[in-house]
Design a protein around this motif. Structure first.
Motif, PDB file in Angstrom:
ATOM      1  N   GLN A  73       0.862  -1.229   0.151  1.00 22.82           N
ATOM      2  CA  GLN A  73       0.025   0.070   0.062  1.00 22.82           C
ATOM      3  C   GLN A  73       1.035   1.146  -0.049  1.00 22.82           C
ATOM      4  O   GLN A  73       0.651   2.289  -0.849  1.00 22.82           O
ATOM      5  N   GLU A  74       1.771   1.343   1.111  1.00 23.51           N
ATOM      6  CA  GLU A  74       2.818   2.398   0.930  1.00 23.51           C
ATOM      7  C   GLU A  74       3.715   2.574  -0.189  1.00 23.51           C
ATOM      8  O   GLU A  74       3.634   3.788  -1.119  1.00 23.51           O
ATOM      9  N   GLU A  80       2.024   7.496  -6.478  1.00 27.28           N
ATOM     10  CA  GLU A  80       1.010   8.864  -6.822  1.00 27.28           C
ATOM     11  C   GLU A  80       1.549  10.160  -6.441  1.00 27.28           C
ATOM     12  O   GLU A  80       1.484  11.070  -7.017  1.00 27.28           O
ATOM     13  N   LYS A  81       2.554  10.079  -5.412  1.00 34.15           N
ATOM     14  CA  LYS A  81       3.359  11.103  -4.939  1.00 34.15           C
ATOM     15  C   LYS A  81       4.764  11.812  -5.369  1.00 34.15           C
ATOM     16  O   LYS A  81       5.058  12.857  -5.578  1.00 34.15           O
ATOM     17  N   HIS A 420       0.982  -0.777 -10.685  1.00 35.79           N
ATOM     18  CA  HIS A 420      -0.166  -0.011 -10.003  1.00 35.79           C
ATOM     19  C   HIS A 420      -0.004   1.406 -10.200  1.00 35.79           C
ATOM     20  O   HIS A 420      -0.488   2.158  -9.272  1.00 35.79           O
ATOM     21  N   ASN A 421       0.831   1.663 -10.833  1.00 35.90           N
ATOM     22  CA  ASN A 421       1.165   3.204 -11.184  1.00 35.90           C
ATOM     23  C   ASN A 421       0.129   3.923 -12.126  1.00 35.90           C
ATOM     24  O   ASN A 421      -0.488   3.496 -13.024  1.00 35.90           O
ATOM     25  N   PRO A 422      -0.514   4.892 -11.151  1.00 39.41           N
ATOM     26  CA  PRO A 422      -1.884   5.681 -11.961  1.00 39.41           C
ATOM     27  C   PRO A 422      -1.398   6.331 -13.058  1.00 39.41           C
ATOM     28  O   PRO A 422      -2.317   6.640 -14.076  1.00 39.41           O
ATOM     29  N   ASN A 423      -0.223   6.599 -13.337  1.00 39.03           N
ATOM     30  CA  ASN A 423       0.148   7.635 -14.409  1.00 39.03           C
ATOM     31  C   ASN A 423       0.624   6.717 -15.491  1.00 39.03           C
ATOM     32  O   ASN A 423       0.762   6.906 -16.748  1.00 39.03           O
TER      33      ASN A 423
END
Ligand code: HEM
Length: 510
Positions: A73-74, A80-81, A420-423
């Motif tokens: 999760q981390e 995202e960040k 899992h990278n939203p970009n």
């Protein structure tokens, strides 16, 4: 009297003098070590100044990220960040750049940096220096020698063997389900994939799924998965001399012994069989060489055969890589289909129309299940069986965005974070097989379950075939549903596991 007092005090003086000297020396060494560590930390801080990361403790680094059990999760939050990559401190003097951007991946996988010393070295007492751990020229020679073992002509007849192993597992499931509809599948699937690799790569006959030796091998591999991972992350476990004295070190040693007993048995039996079959040339002419035949008959460029140690390393490597990764893959695919019944049903219909009862699945069928293949890929995206790999930069690197790292820096290519990278993948948590539709476009390095470049997975075609055969035959016989009280918690080890197993409800189809 006075003489005897004198003679007693002198040695005492000498002892205390020696102790003082030793303490001084110890202190000096400690200070020197501290200065070295400080200097190293400064070098690292400078190297990563262009890469922001979550705050870390000067000594414990990002340890709390690992301890919460929510490590993945981390990792997702980082994608995202912090764009492309972010540093992760294992402790105060060890940092790794975690990479999750396709362009970064492409650059690193296009080079020939060696595997990072730390993580891979700790696997050596178990799998030795076989294809997975070797670097440089020796790796190249072994890769060239073993590539023919994965030629299509060799893989084709394996489909039958794979199907047989799956059917044995499914018969067992039927028996178990007469008592209870619920099953923890990871261990069953591991026994099945071990059975398959033993039959395909090592020509080892018999039913290994009920065999106690196979069961204790599987348990040893489970322990080693945990122990190697735990060692990588513990500052006090780095030096061999200390580690082997700890209780984890003892457990590691014992698990390695168990694993080696298993592989030694396989080598011994095959060597004996080869003797029986007569001269090696006759064997060559008789049939296709399986993986172990190639190893036993191998002549390296210098004309010499493989040493016993090298042979054992390759057998240990393939025994592990050839079953644990596929067990993880198949188990997570089944879980994903269980949680998405509409996709499960669509796959089942596709397979039913192709295979009928599935009794005669062949190589030709494997290319004719497009929707099932899309679902398998989407599950591998969400749950990559090898969550990350590591490299040590052999020369400086400058990434496409201009940021750079010096030679000697450690990088972890996190396939889990990439997937899992939203970009890279919009709404990454959504299971959407259409991402893998034939006309869907994506970056060449956005989906890397088998890694990429020259050190990609040598067994990927074998693995994909096995996953297709297993999924097809399982869906024909059972309907899968998740257990709402035992949702699996993905946990990164050498392969992706679940902290609490993978529990499913199964219903036998008529
Ligand atoms: C779903 C199943 C599998 C997955 C996801 C997978 C994934 C991977 C990945 C990511 C690597 C790169 C490791 C690294 O760079 O450190 C790798 C390498 C390797 N895999 Fe697989 N693998 C799978 C199945 C298999 C099978 C079935 C075999 C053998 C029959 C196998 C044998 C190997 C070997 C020997 C290497 C090292 C190759 C080299 O460095 O030249 N793998 N695999």
């Amino acid at each position: 009297m006075s003489v005897s007092v004198l003679s007693l005090t002198r040695p005492l003086d000498t002892v205390s003098g020696l102790l003082q000297l030793a303490s001084l020396l110890g202190l000096a060494l400690l200070l020197l070590k501290a200065a070295q560590l400080y200097q190293r930390r400064q070098w690292m801080l400078k190297a990563i100044q262009q890469f922001p990361s979550p705050p870390s403790h000067w000594f414990f680094g990002h340890k709390q990220e690992f301890q919460t059990g929510l490590e993945l999760q981390e990792l997702k939050k980082r994608t995202e960040k912090y764009p492309c990559a972010s540093p992760r401190w294992l402790w105060g003097s060890k940092v790794i750049l975690v990479v999750y951007d396709p362009d970064y991946m492409k650059m690193i996988l296009g080079r020939s940096d060696p595997k990072s010393e730390g993580a891979y070295r700790f696997m050596a007492p178990w799998i030795g220096y076989g294809l997975l751990l070797l670097n440089g020229e020796t790796w190249f020679q072994h890769r060239r020698m073993l590539t023919p073992a994965f030629h299509y002509d060799i893989l084709k007849p394996y489909v039958r063997l794979m199907a047989d192993s799956v059917q044995v597992m499914l018969d067992k499931w039927e028996e178990l389900l007469s008592q209870n509809s619920h099953l923890e599948i990871f261990e069953h699937v591991s026994l099945m994939t071990l059975d398959t690799i033993m039959k395909c790569a090592f020509s080892y006959q018999g039913n290994h799924q009920a065999d106690r030796n196979s069961q204790s091998y599987i348990q040893a591999i489970k322990d080693l998965n945990y122990l190697v991972f735990s060692r990588v992350r513990n500052v006090f476990y780095q030096k061999d001399i200390f580690y082997w004295l700890t209780s984890e070190g003892h457990r590691n040693h014992k698990a390695c012994q168990l694993a080696h007993q298993h592989t030694d048995r396989v080598i011994k039996l095959r060597k004996a069989q080869l003797q029986e079959e007569g001269e090696l040339e006759k064997v060559r002419n008789k049939r296709h060489l399986d993986f172990l035949d190639i190893l036993l008959l191998a002549k390296m460029e210098n004309g010499r055969g493989l040493s016993d140690k090298d042979l054992r390393a390759e057998v240990d490597t393939f025994m592990f890589e050839g079953h644990d990764t596929t067990a993880s893959g198949i188990s997570w695919i089944l879980y994903t289909l269980a949680t998405h019944p509409e996709h499960q049903q669509r796959c089942r219909e596709e397979i039913q129309s192709l295979l009928g009862d599935g009794a005669s699945i062949t190589w030709e069928h494997l290319d004719q299940m497009p929707y099932t293949t899309m679902c398998i890929k989407e599950a591998l995206r969400l749950y990559p069986p090898v969550p990350s790999v590591g490299r040590e930069l052999s020369k400086p690197i400058t990434f496409p965005d201009g940021r750079s790292l010096p030679r000697g820096f450690l990088v972890s290519l996190s396939f889990y974070a990439l997937h899992h990278n939203p970009n890279v993948w919009p709404k990454p948590e959504v299971f959407d097989p259409s991402r893998f539709a034939p006309d869907a476009a994506r970056h060449s390095h956005a989906f890397l379950p088998f890694s990429g470049g020259s050190r990609n997975c040598i067994g990927q075609h074998f693995a994909v075939n096995e996953m297709k055969v297993a999924v097809a035959l399982i869906l024909l016989r059972f309907e899968l549903a998740p257990d709402p009280f035992r949702i699996p918690v993905p946990t990164p080890r050498i392969v992706l596991m679940s902290k609490n197993g993978i529990h499913l409800h199964l219903r036998k189809l008529l």
